[in-house]
Design an enzyme around this catalytic site. Structure first.
Site, PDB file in Angstrom:
ATOM      1  N   HIS A  37       0.845  -1.313   0.207  1.00  0.00           N
ATOM      2  CA  HIS A  37       0.057  -0.090  -0.023  1.00  0.00           C
ATOM      3  C   HIS A  37       0.837   1.278  -0.014  1.00  0.00           C
ATOM      4  O   HIS A  37       0.539   2.117  -0.502  1.00  0.00           O
ATOM      5  CB  HIS A  37      -0.892   0.067   1.152  1.00  0.00           C
ATOM      6  CG  HIS A  37      -1.855  -1.090   1.462  1.00  0.00           C
ATOM      7  ND1 HIS A  37      -1.849  -2.084   2.387  1.00  0.00           N
ATOM      8  CD2 HIS A  37      -2.849  -1.387   0.611  1.00  0.00           C
ATOM      9  CE1 HIS A  37      -2.947  -2.798   2.237  1.00  0.00           C
ATOM     10  NE2 HIS A  37      -3.417  -2.466   1.168  1.00  0.00           N
ATOM     11  N   LYS A 149      -1.280  -6.726  -7.984  1.00  0.00           N
ATOM     12  CA  LYS A 149      -1.380  -7.839  -7.161  1.00  0.00           C
ATOM     13  C   LYS A 149      -2.927  -8.343  -7.495  1.00  0.00           C
ATOM     14  O   LYS A 149      -3.288  -9.410  -7.551  1.00  0.00           O
ATOM     15  CB  LYS A 149      -1.212  -7.588  -5.874  1.00  0.00           C
ATOM     16  CG  LYS A 149      -1.748  -8.282  -4.640  1.00  0.00           C
ATOM     17  CD  LYS A 149      -1.229  -9.778  -4.491  1.00  0.00           C
ATOM     18  CE  LYS A 149      -2.076 -10.454  -3.293  1.00  0.00           C
ATOM     19  NZ  LYS A 149      -3.444 -10.152  -3.054  1.00  0.00           N
ATOM     20  N   SER A 185       0.419  -8.978   0.973  1.00  0.00           N
ATOM     21  CA  SER A 185      -1.056  -9.113   1.174  1.00  0.00           C
ATOM     22  C   SER A 185      -1.424  -8.954   2.750  1.00  0.00           C
ATOM     23  O   SER A 185      -0.610  -9.241   3.535  1.00  0.00           O
ATOM     24  CB  SER A 185      -1.551 -10.237   0.659  1.00  0.00           C
ATOM     25  OG  SER A 185      -2.810 -10.538   1.119  1.00  0.00           O
TER      26      SER A 185
END
Ligand code: PAF
Length: 282
Positions: A37, A149, A185
């Site tokens: 992120h 992703k 993730s």
């Protein structure tokens, strides 16, 4: 940095930024912010004048029996991480702000959203498209940053922005990986040490698929079988799908040509992970 909880306040704050001539960069997330992120934030900061990160675990994109209740959440940590990353506004709405009543209107992107994740997770992309449309509507003109992703999500969101004429430029950003290839993730946090050691099997499977194409294999089913075999050899992994498809529209031609996307979804223990890479079949 400002923490905003309502759509109205979000729209007002960003209208004000644009009125001062600033380009807005949007990074939509479900929180539990990690380096993947933060790479989106960094790119947004490099290309825009003001960056807004949204943190909302969207119940609409989780099916019954999926991990909505256990999805990792860390609001205080997210606010702190956003502050450190130089984010200007964090939008952190309560569920009732996004969905004050039953959802009667939703957004469906047909075709693109139907296979792969769409086939495994009924209603998932409708939930994603609906919340992203609501965010785009509130944020207004901006550049919006999404990770590769979730490659299918990126294509779905790009199509939704174009079809519904949102003044949003959707920017895809490269997947950030651990040293052993595991894609970052939020769900990785739930892996046990043994599962974490097994998880890079997804990346190894895709590399095997890419090598097969590099060695001249063009049959998409053969490439998918090569990837499935690698995942099958890992006792802690249970394959959901392995696919070799056209990178532009996710269709699966029998014979691969041009830009190809290799995608894998597998359960490692009880955690479902997805990943993908690009390659070319010259
Ligand atoms: O990729 C995600 O985290 C979510 O699907 C998104 C785009 C923030 C929508 O809830």
């Amino acid at each position: 940095m400002q923490v905003i909880e309502t759509l109205e306040e979000l729209a007002r704050a960003l209208d004000k930024e644009r009125a001062s001539g600033r380009q807005v960069g949007l990074v939509p997330t479900m929180g539990a912010l990690h380096a993947g992120h933060l790479a989106l934030v960094e790119r947004a900061r490099a290309e825009c004048d003001v960056v807004v990160v949204t943190v909302f675990v969207n119940p609409l994109q989780f099916g019954p029996g999926e991990d909505l209740a256990t999805y990792p959440r860390d609001e205080a940590g997210d606010i702190e991480a956003a502050r450190r990353a130089g984010v200007d506004h964090v939008f952190l709405p309560p569920v009732e702000e996004m969905y004050p009543g039953p959802v009667l209107t939703s957004v469906r992107v047909s075709g693109l959203a139907d296979g792969l994740e769409g086939a495994s997770r009924a209603g998932h992309f409708e939930g994603v498209a609906t919340v992203v449309a609501k965010l785009f509507a509130a944020v207004g003109r901006c550049r919006a940053y999404f990770g590769e992703k979730d490659y299918q999500q990126l294509l779905v969101v790009r199509r939704l922005a174009a079809d519904l004429s949102f003044p949003v430029e959707v920017v895809g950003c490269e997947t950030v990986r651990e040293g052993d290839g595991l894609a970052l993730s939020s769900r990785n946090a739930r892996l046990t040490p043994e599962e974490r050691a097994a998880a890079p099997v997804l990346y190894r499977a895709m590399q095997a698929g890419r090598s097969a194409i590099g060695a001249g294999e063009r049959r998409s089913r053969r490439v998918a079988a090569v990837m499935a075999e690698v995942v099958g050899a890992e006792p802690l992994a249970r394959l959901d799908y392995a696919a070799a498809v056209d990178a532009s529209d996710l269709t699966g031609p029998a014979v691969l040509a041009g830009d190809v996307r290799l995608l894998v979804a597998a359960r490692i223990g009880s955690t479902r992970l997805i990943d993908n890479i690009g390659t070319t079949a010259p």
